[in-house]
Enzyme design. Sequence first.
Site, PDB file in Angstrom:
ATOM      1  N   GLU A  11     -54.346  17.769  22.430  1.00  0.00           N
ATOM      2  CA  GLU A  11     -55.773  18.102  22.541  1.00  0.00           C
ATOM      3  C   GLU A  11     -56.650  16.967  22.011  1.00  0.00           C
ATOM      4  O   GLU A  11     -57.857  16.966  22.231  1.00  0.00           O
ATOM      5  CB  GLU A  11     -56.082  19.382  21.751  1.00  0.00           C
ATOM      6  CG  GLU A  11     -55.363  20.623  22.247  1.00  0.00           C
ATOM      7  CD  GLU A  11     -55.858  21.068  23.616  1.00  0.00           C
ATOM      8  OE1 GLU A  11     -57.067  20.962  23.891  1.00  0.00           O
ATOM      9  OE2 GLU A  11     -55.020  21.520  24.418  1.00  0.00           O
ATOM     10  N   CYS A  12     -56.052  16.007  21.325  1.00  0.00           N
ATOM     11  CA  CYS A  12     -56.786  14.935  20.658  1.00  0.00           C
ATOM     12  C   CYS A  12     -56.778  13.664  21.502  1.00  0.00           C
ATOM     13  O   CYS A  12     -55.713  13.138  21.837  1.00  0.00           O
ATOM     14  CB  CYS A  12     -56.149  14.668  19.289  1.00  0.00           C
ATOM     15  SG  CYS A  12     -56.802  13.231  18.426  1.00  0.00           S
TER      16      CYS A  12
END
Length: 147
Positions: free
Chosen positions: A17-18
């Site tokens: 997600e980063c």
Amino acid sequence: MTYQSVAVDIVIYHNHECGTSRNTLAMIRNAGIEPHVVEYLKTPPSRALLVELIDRAGITPRDLLREKGTPYAELGLGDTSLSDDALVDAMTAHPVLINRPLVVSPIGVKLCRPSEVVLDLLPEPQQGAFAKEDGEQVVDAAGQRVA
């Protein structure tokens, strides 16, 4: 350009997600290396391993502590009187507090923020140009780091 995979033992503690973590992973792969990807939110490191990673990276537990999008404030982790052990305990109990990506290579261990820090850990050169997801050019067409 065809990339060849190189047998080098690299581990990335990754959160898909980063964006920084995704860029770091992509730069490792751009060097022709397929790393061991540890999705640390699903498979968190043990307390002992976390302490070892912090030590090998030459940082403090507070340096590895993530504030944004975590229970940092709710747990009172901004209290500077908290011991390193207390911070490690918090990261062990709540892996989302571990900043990412941490990369382990034969050259060393680093928290790769910004993502191009990973270039210092790669024993193989970049095999082509690389731009971050936001378009920032990090490596040119000759595989050289852009200043």
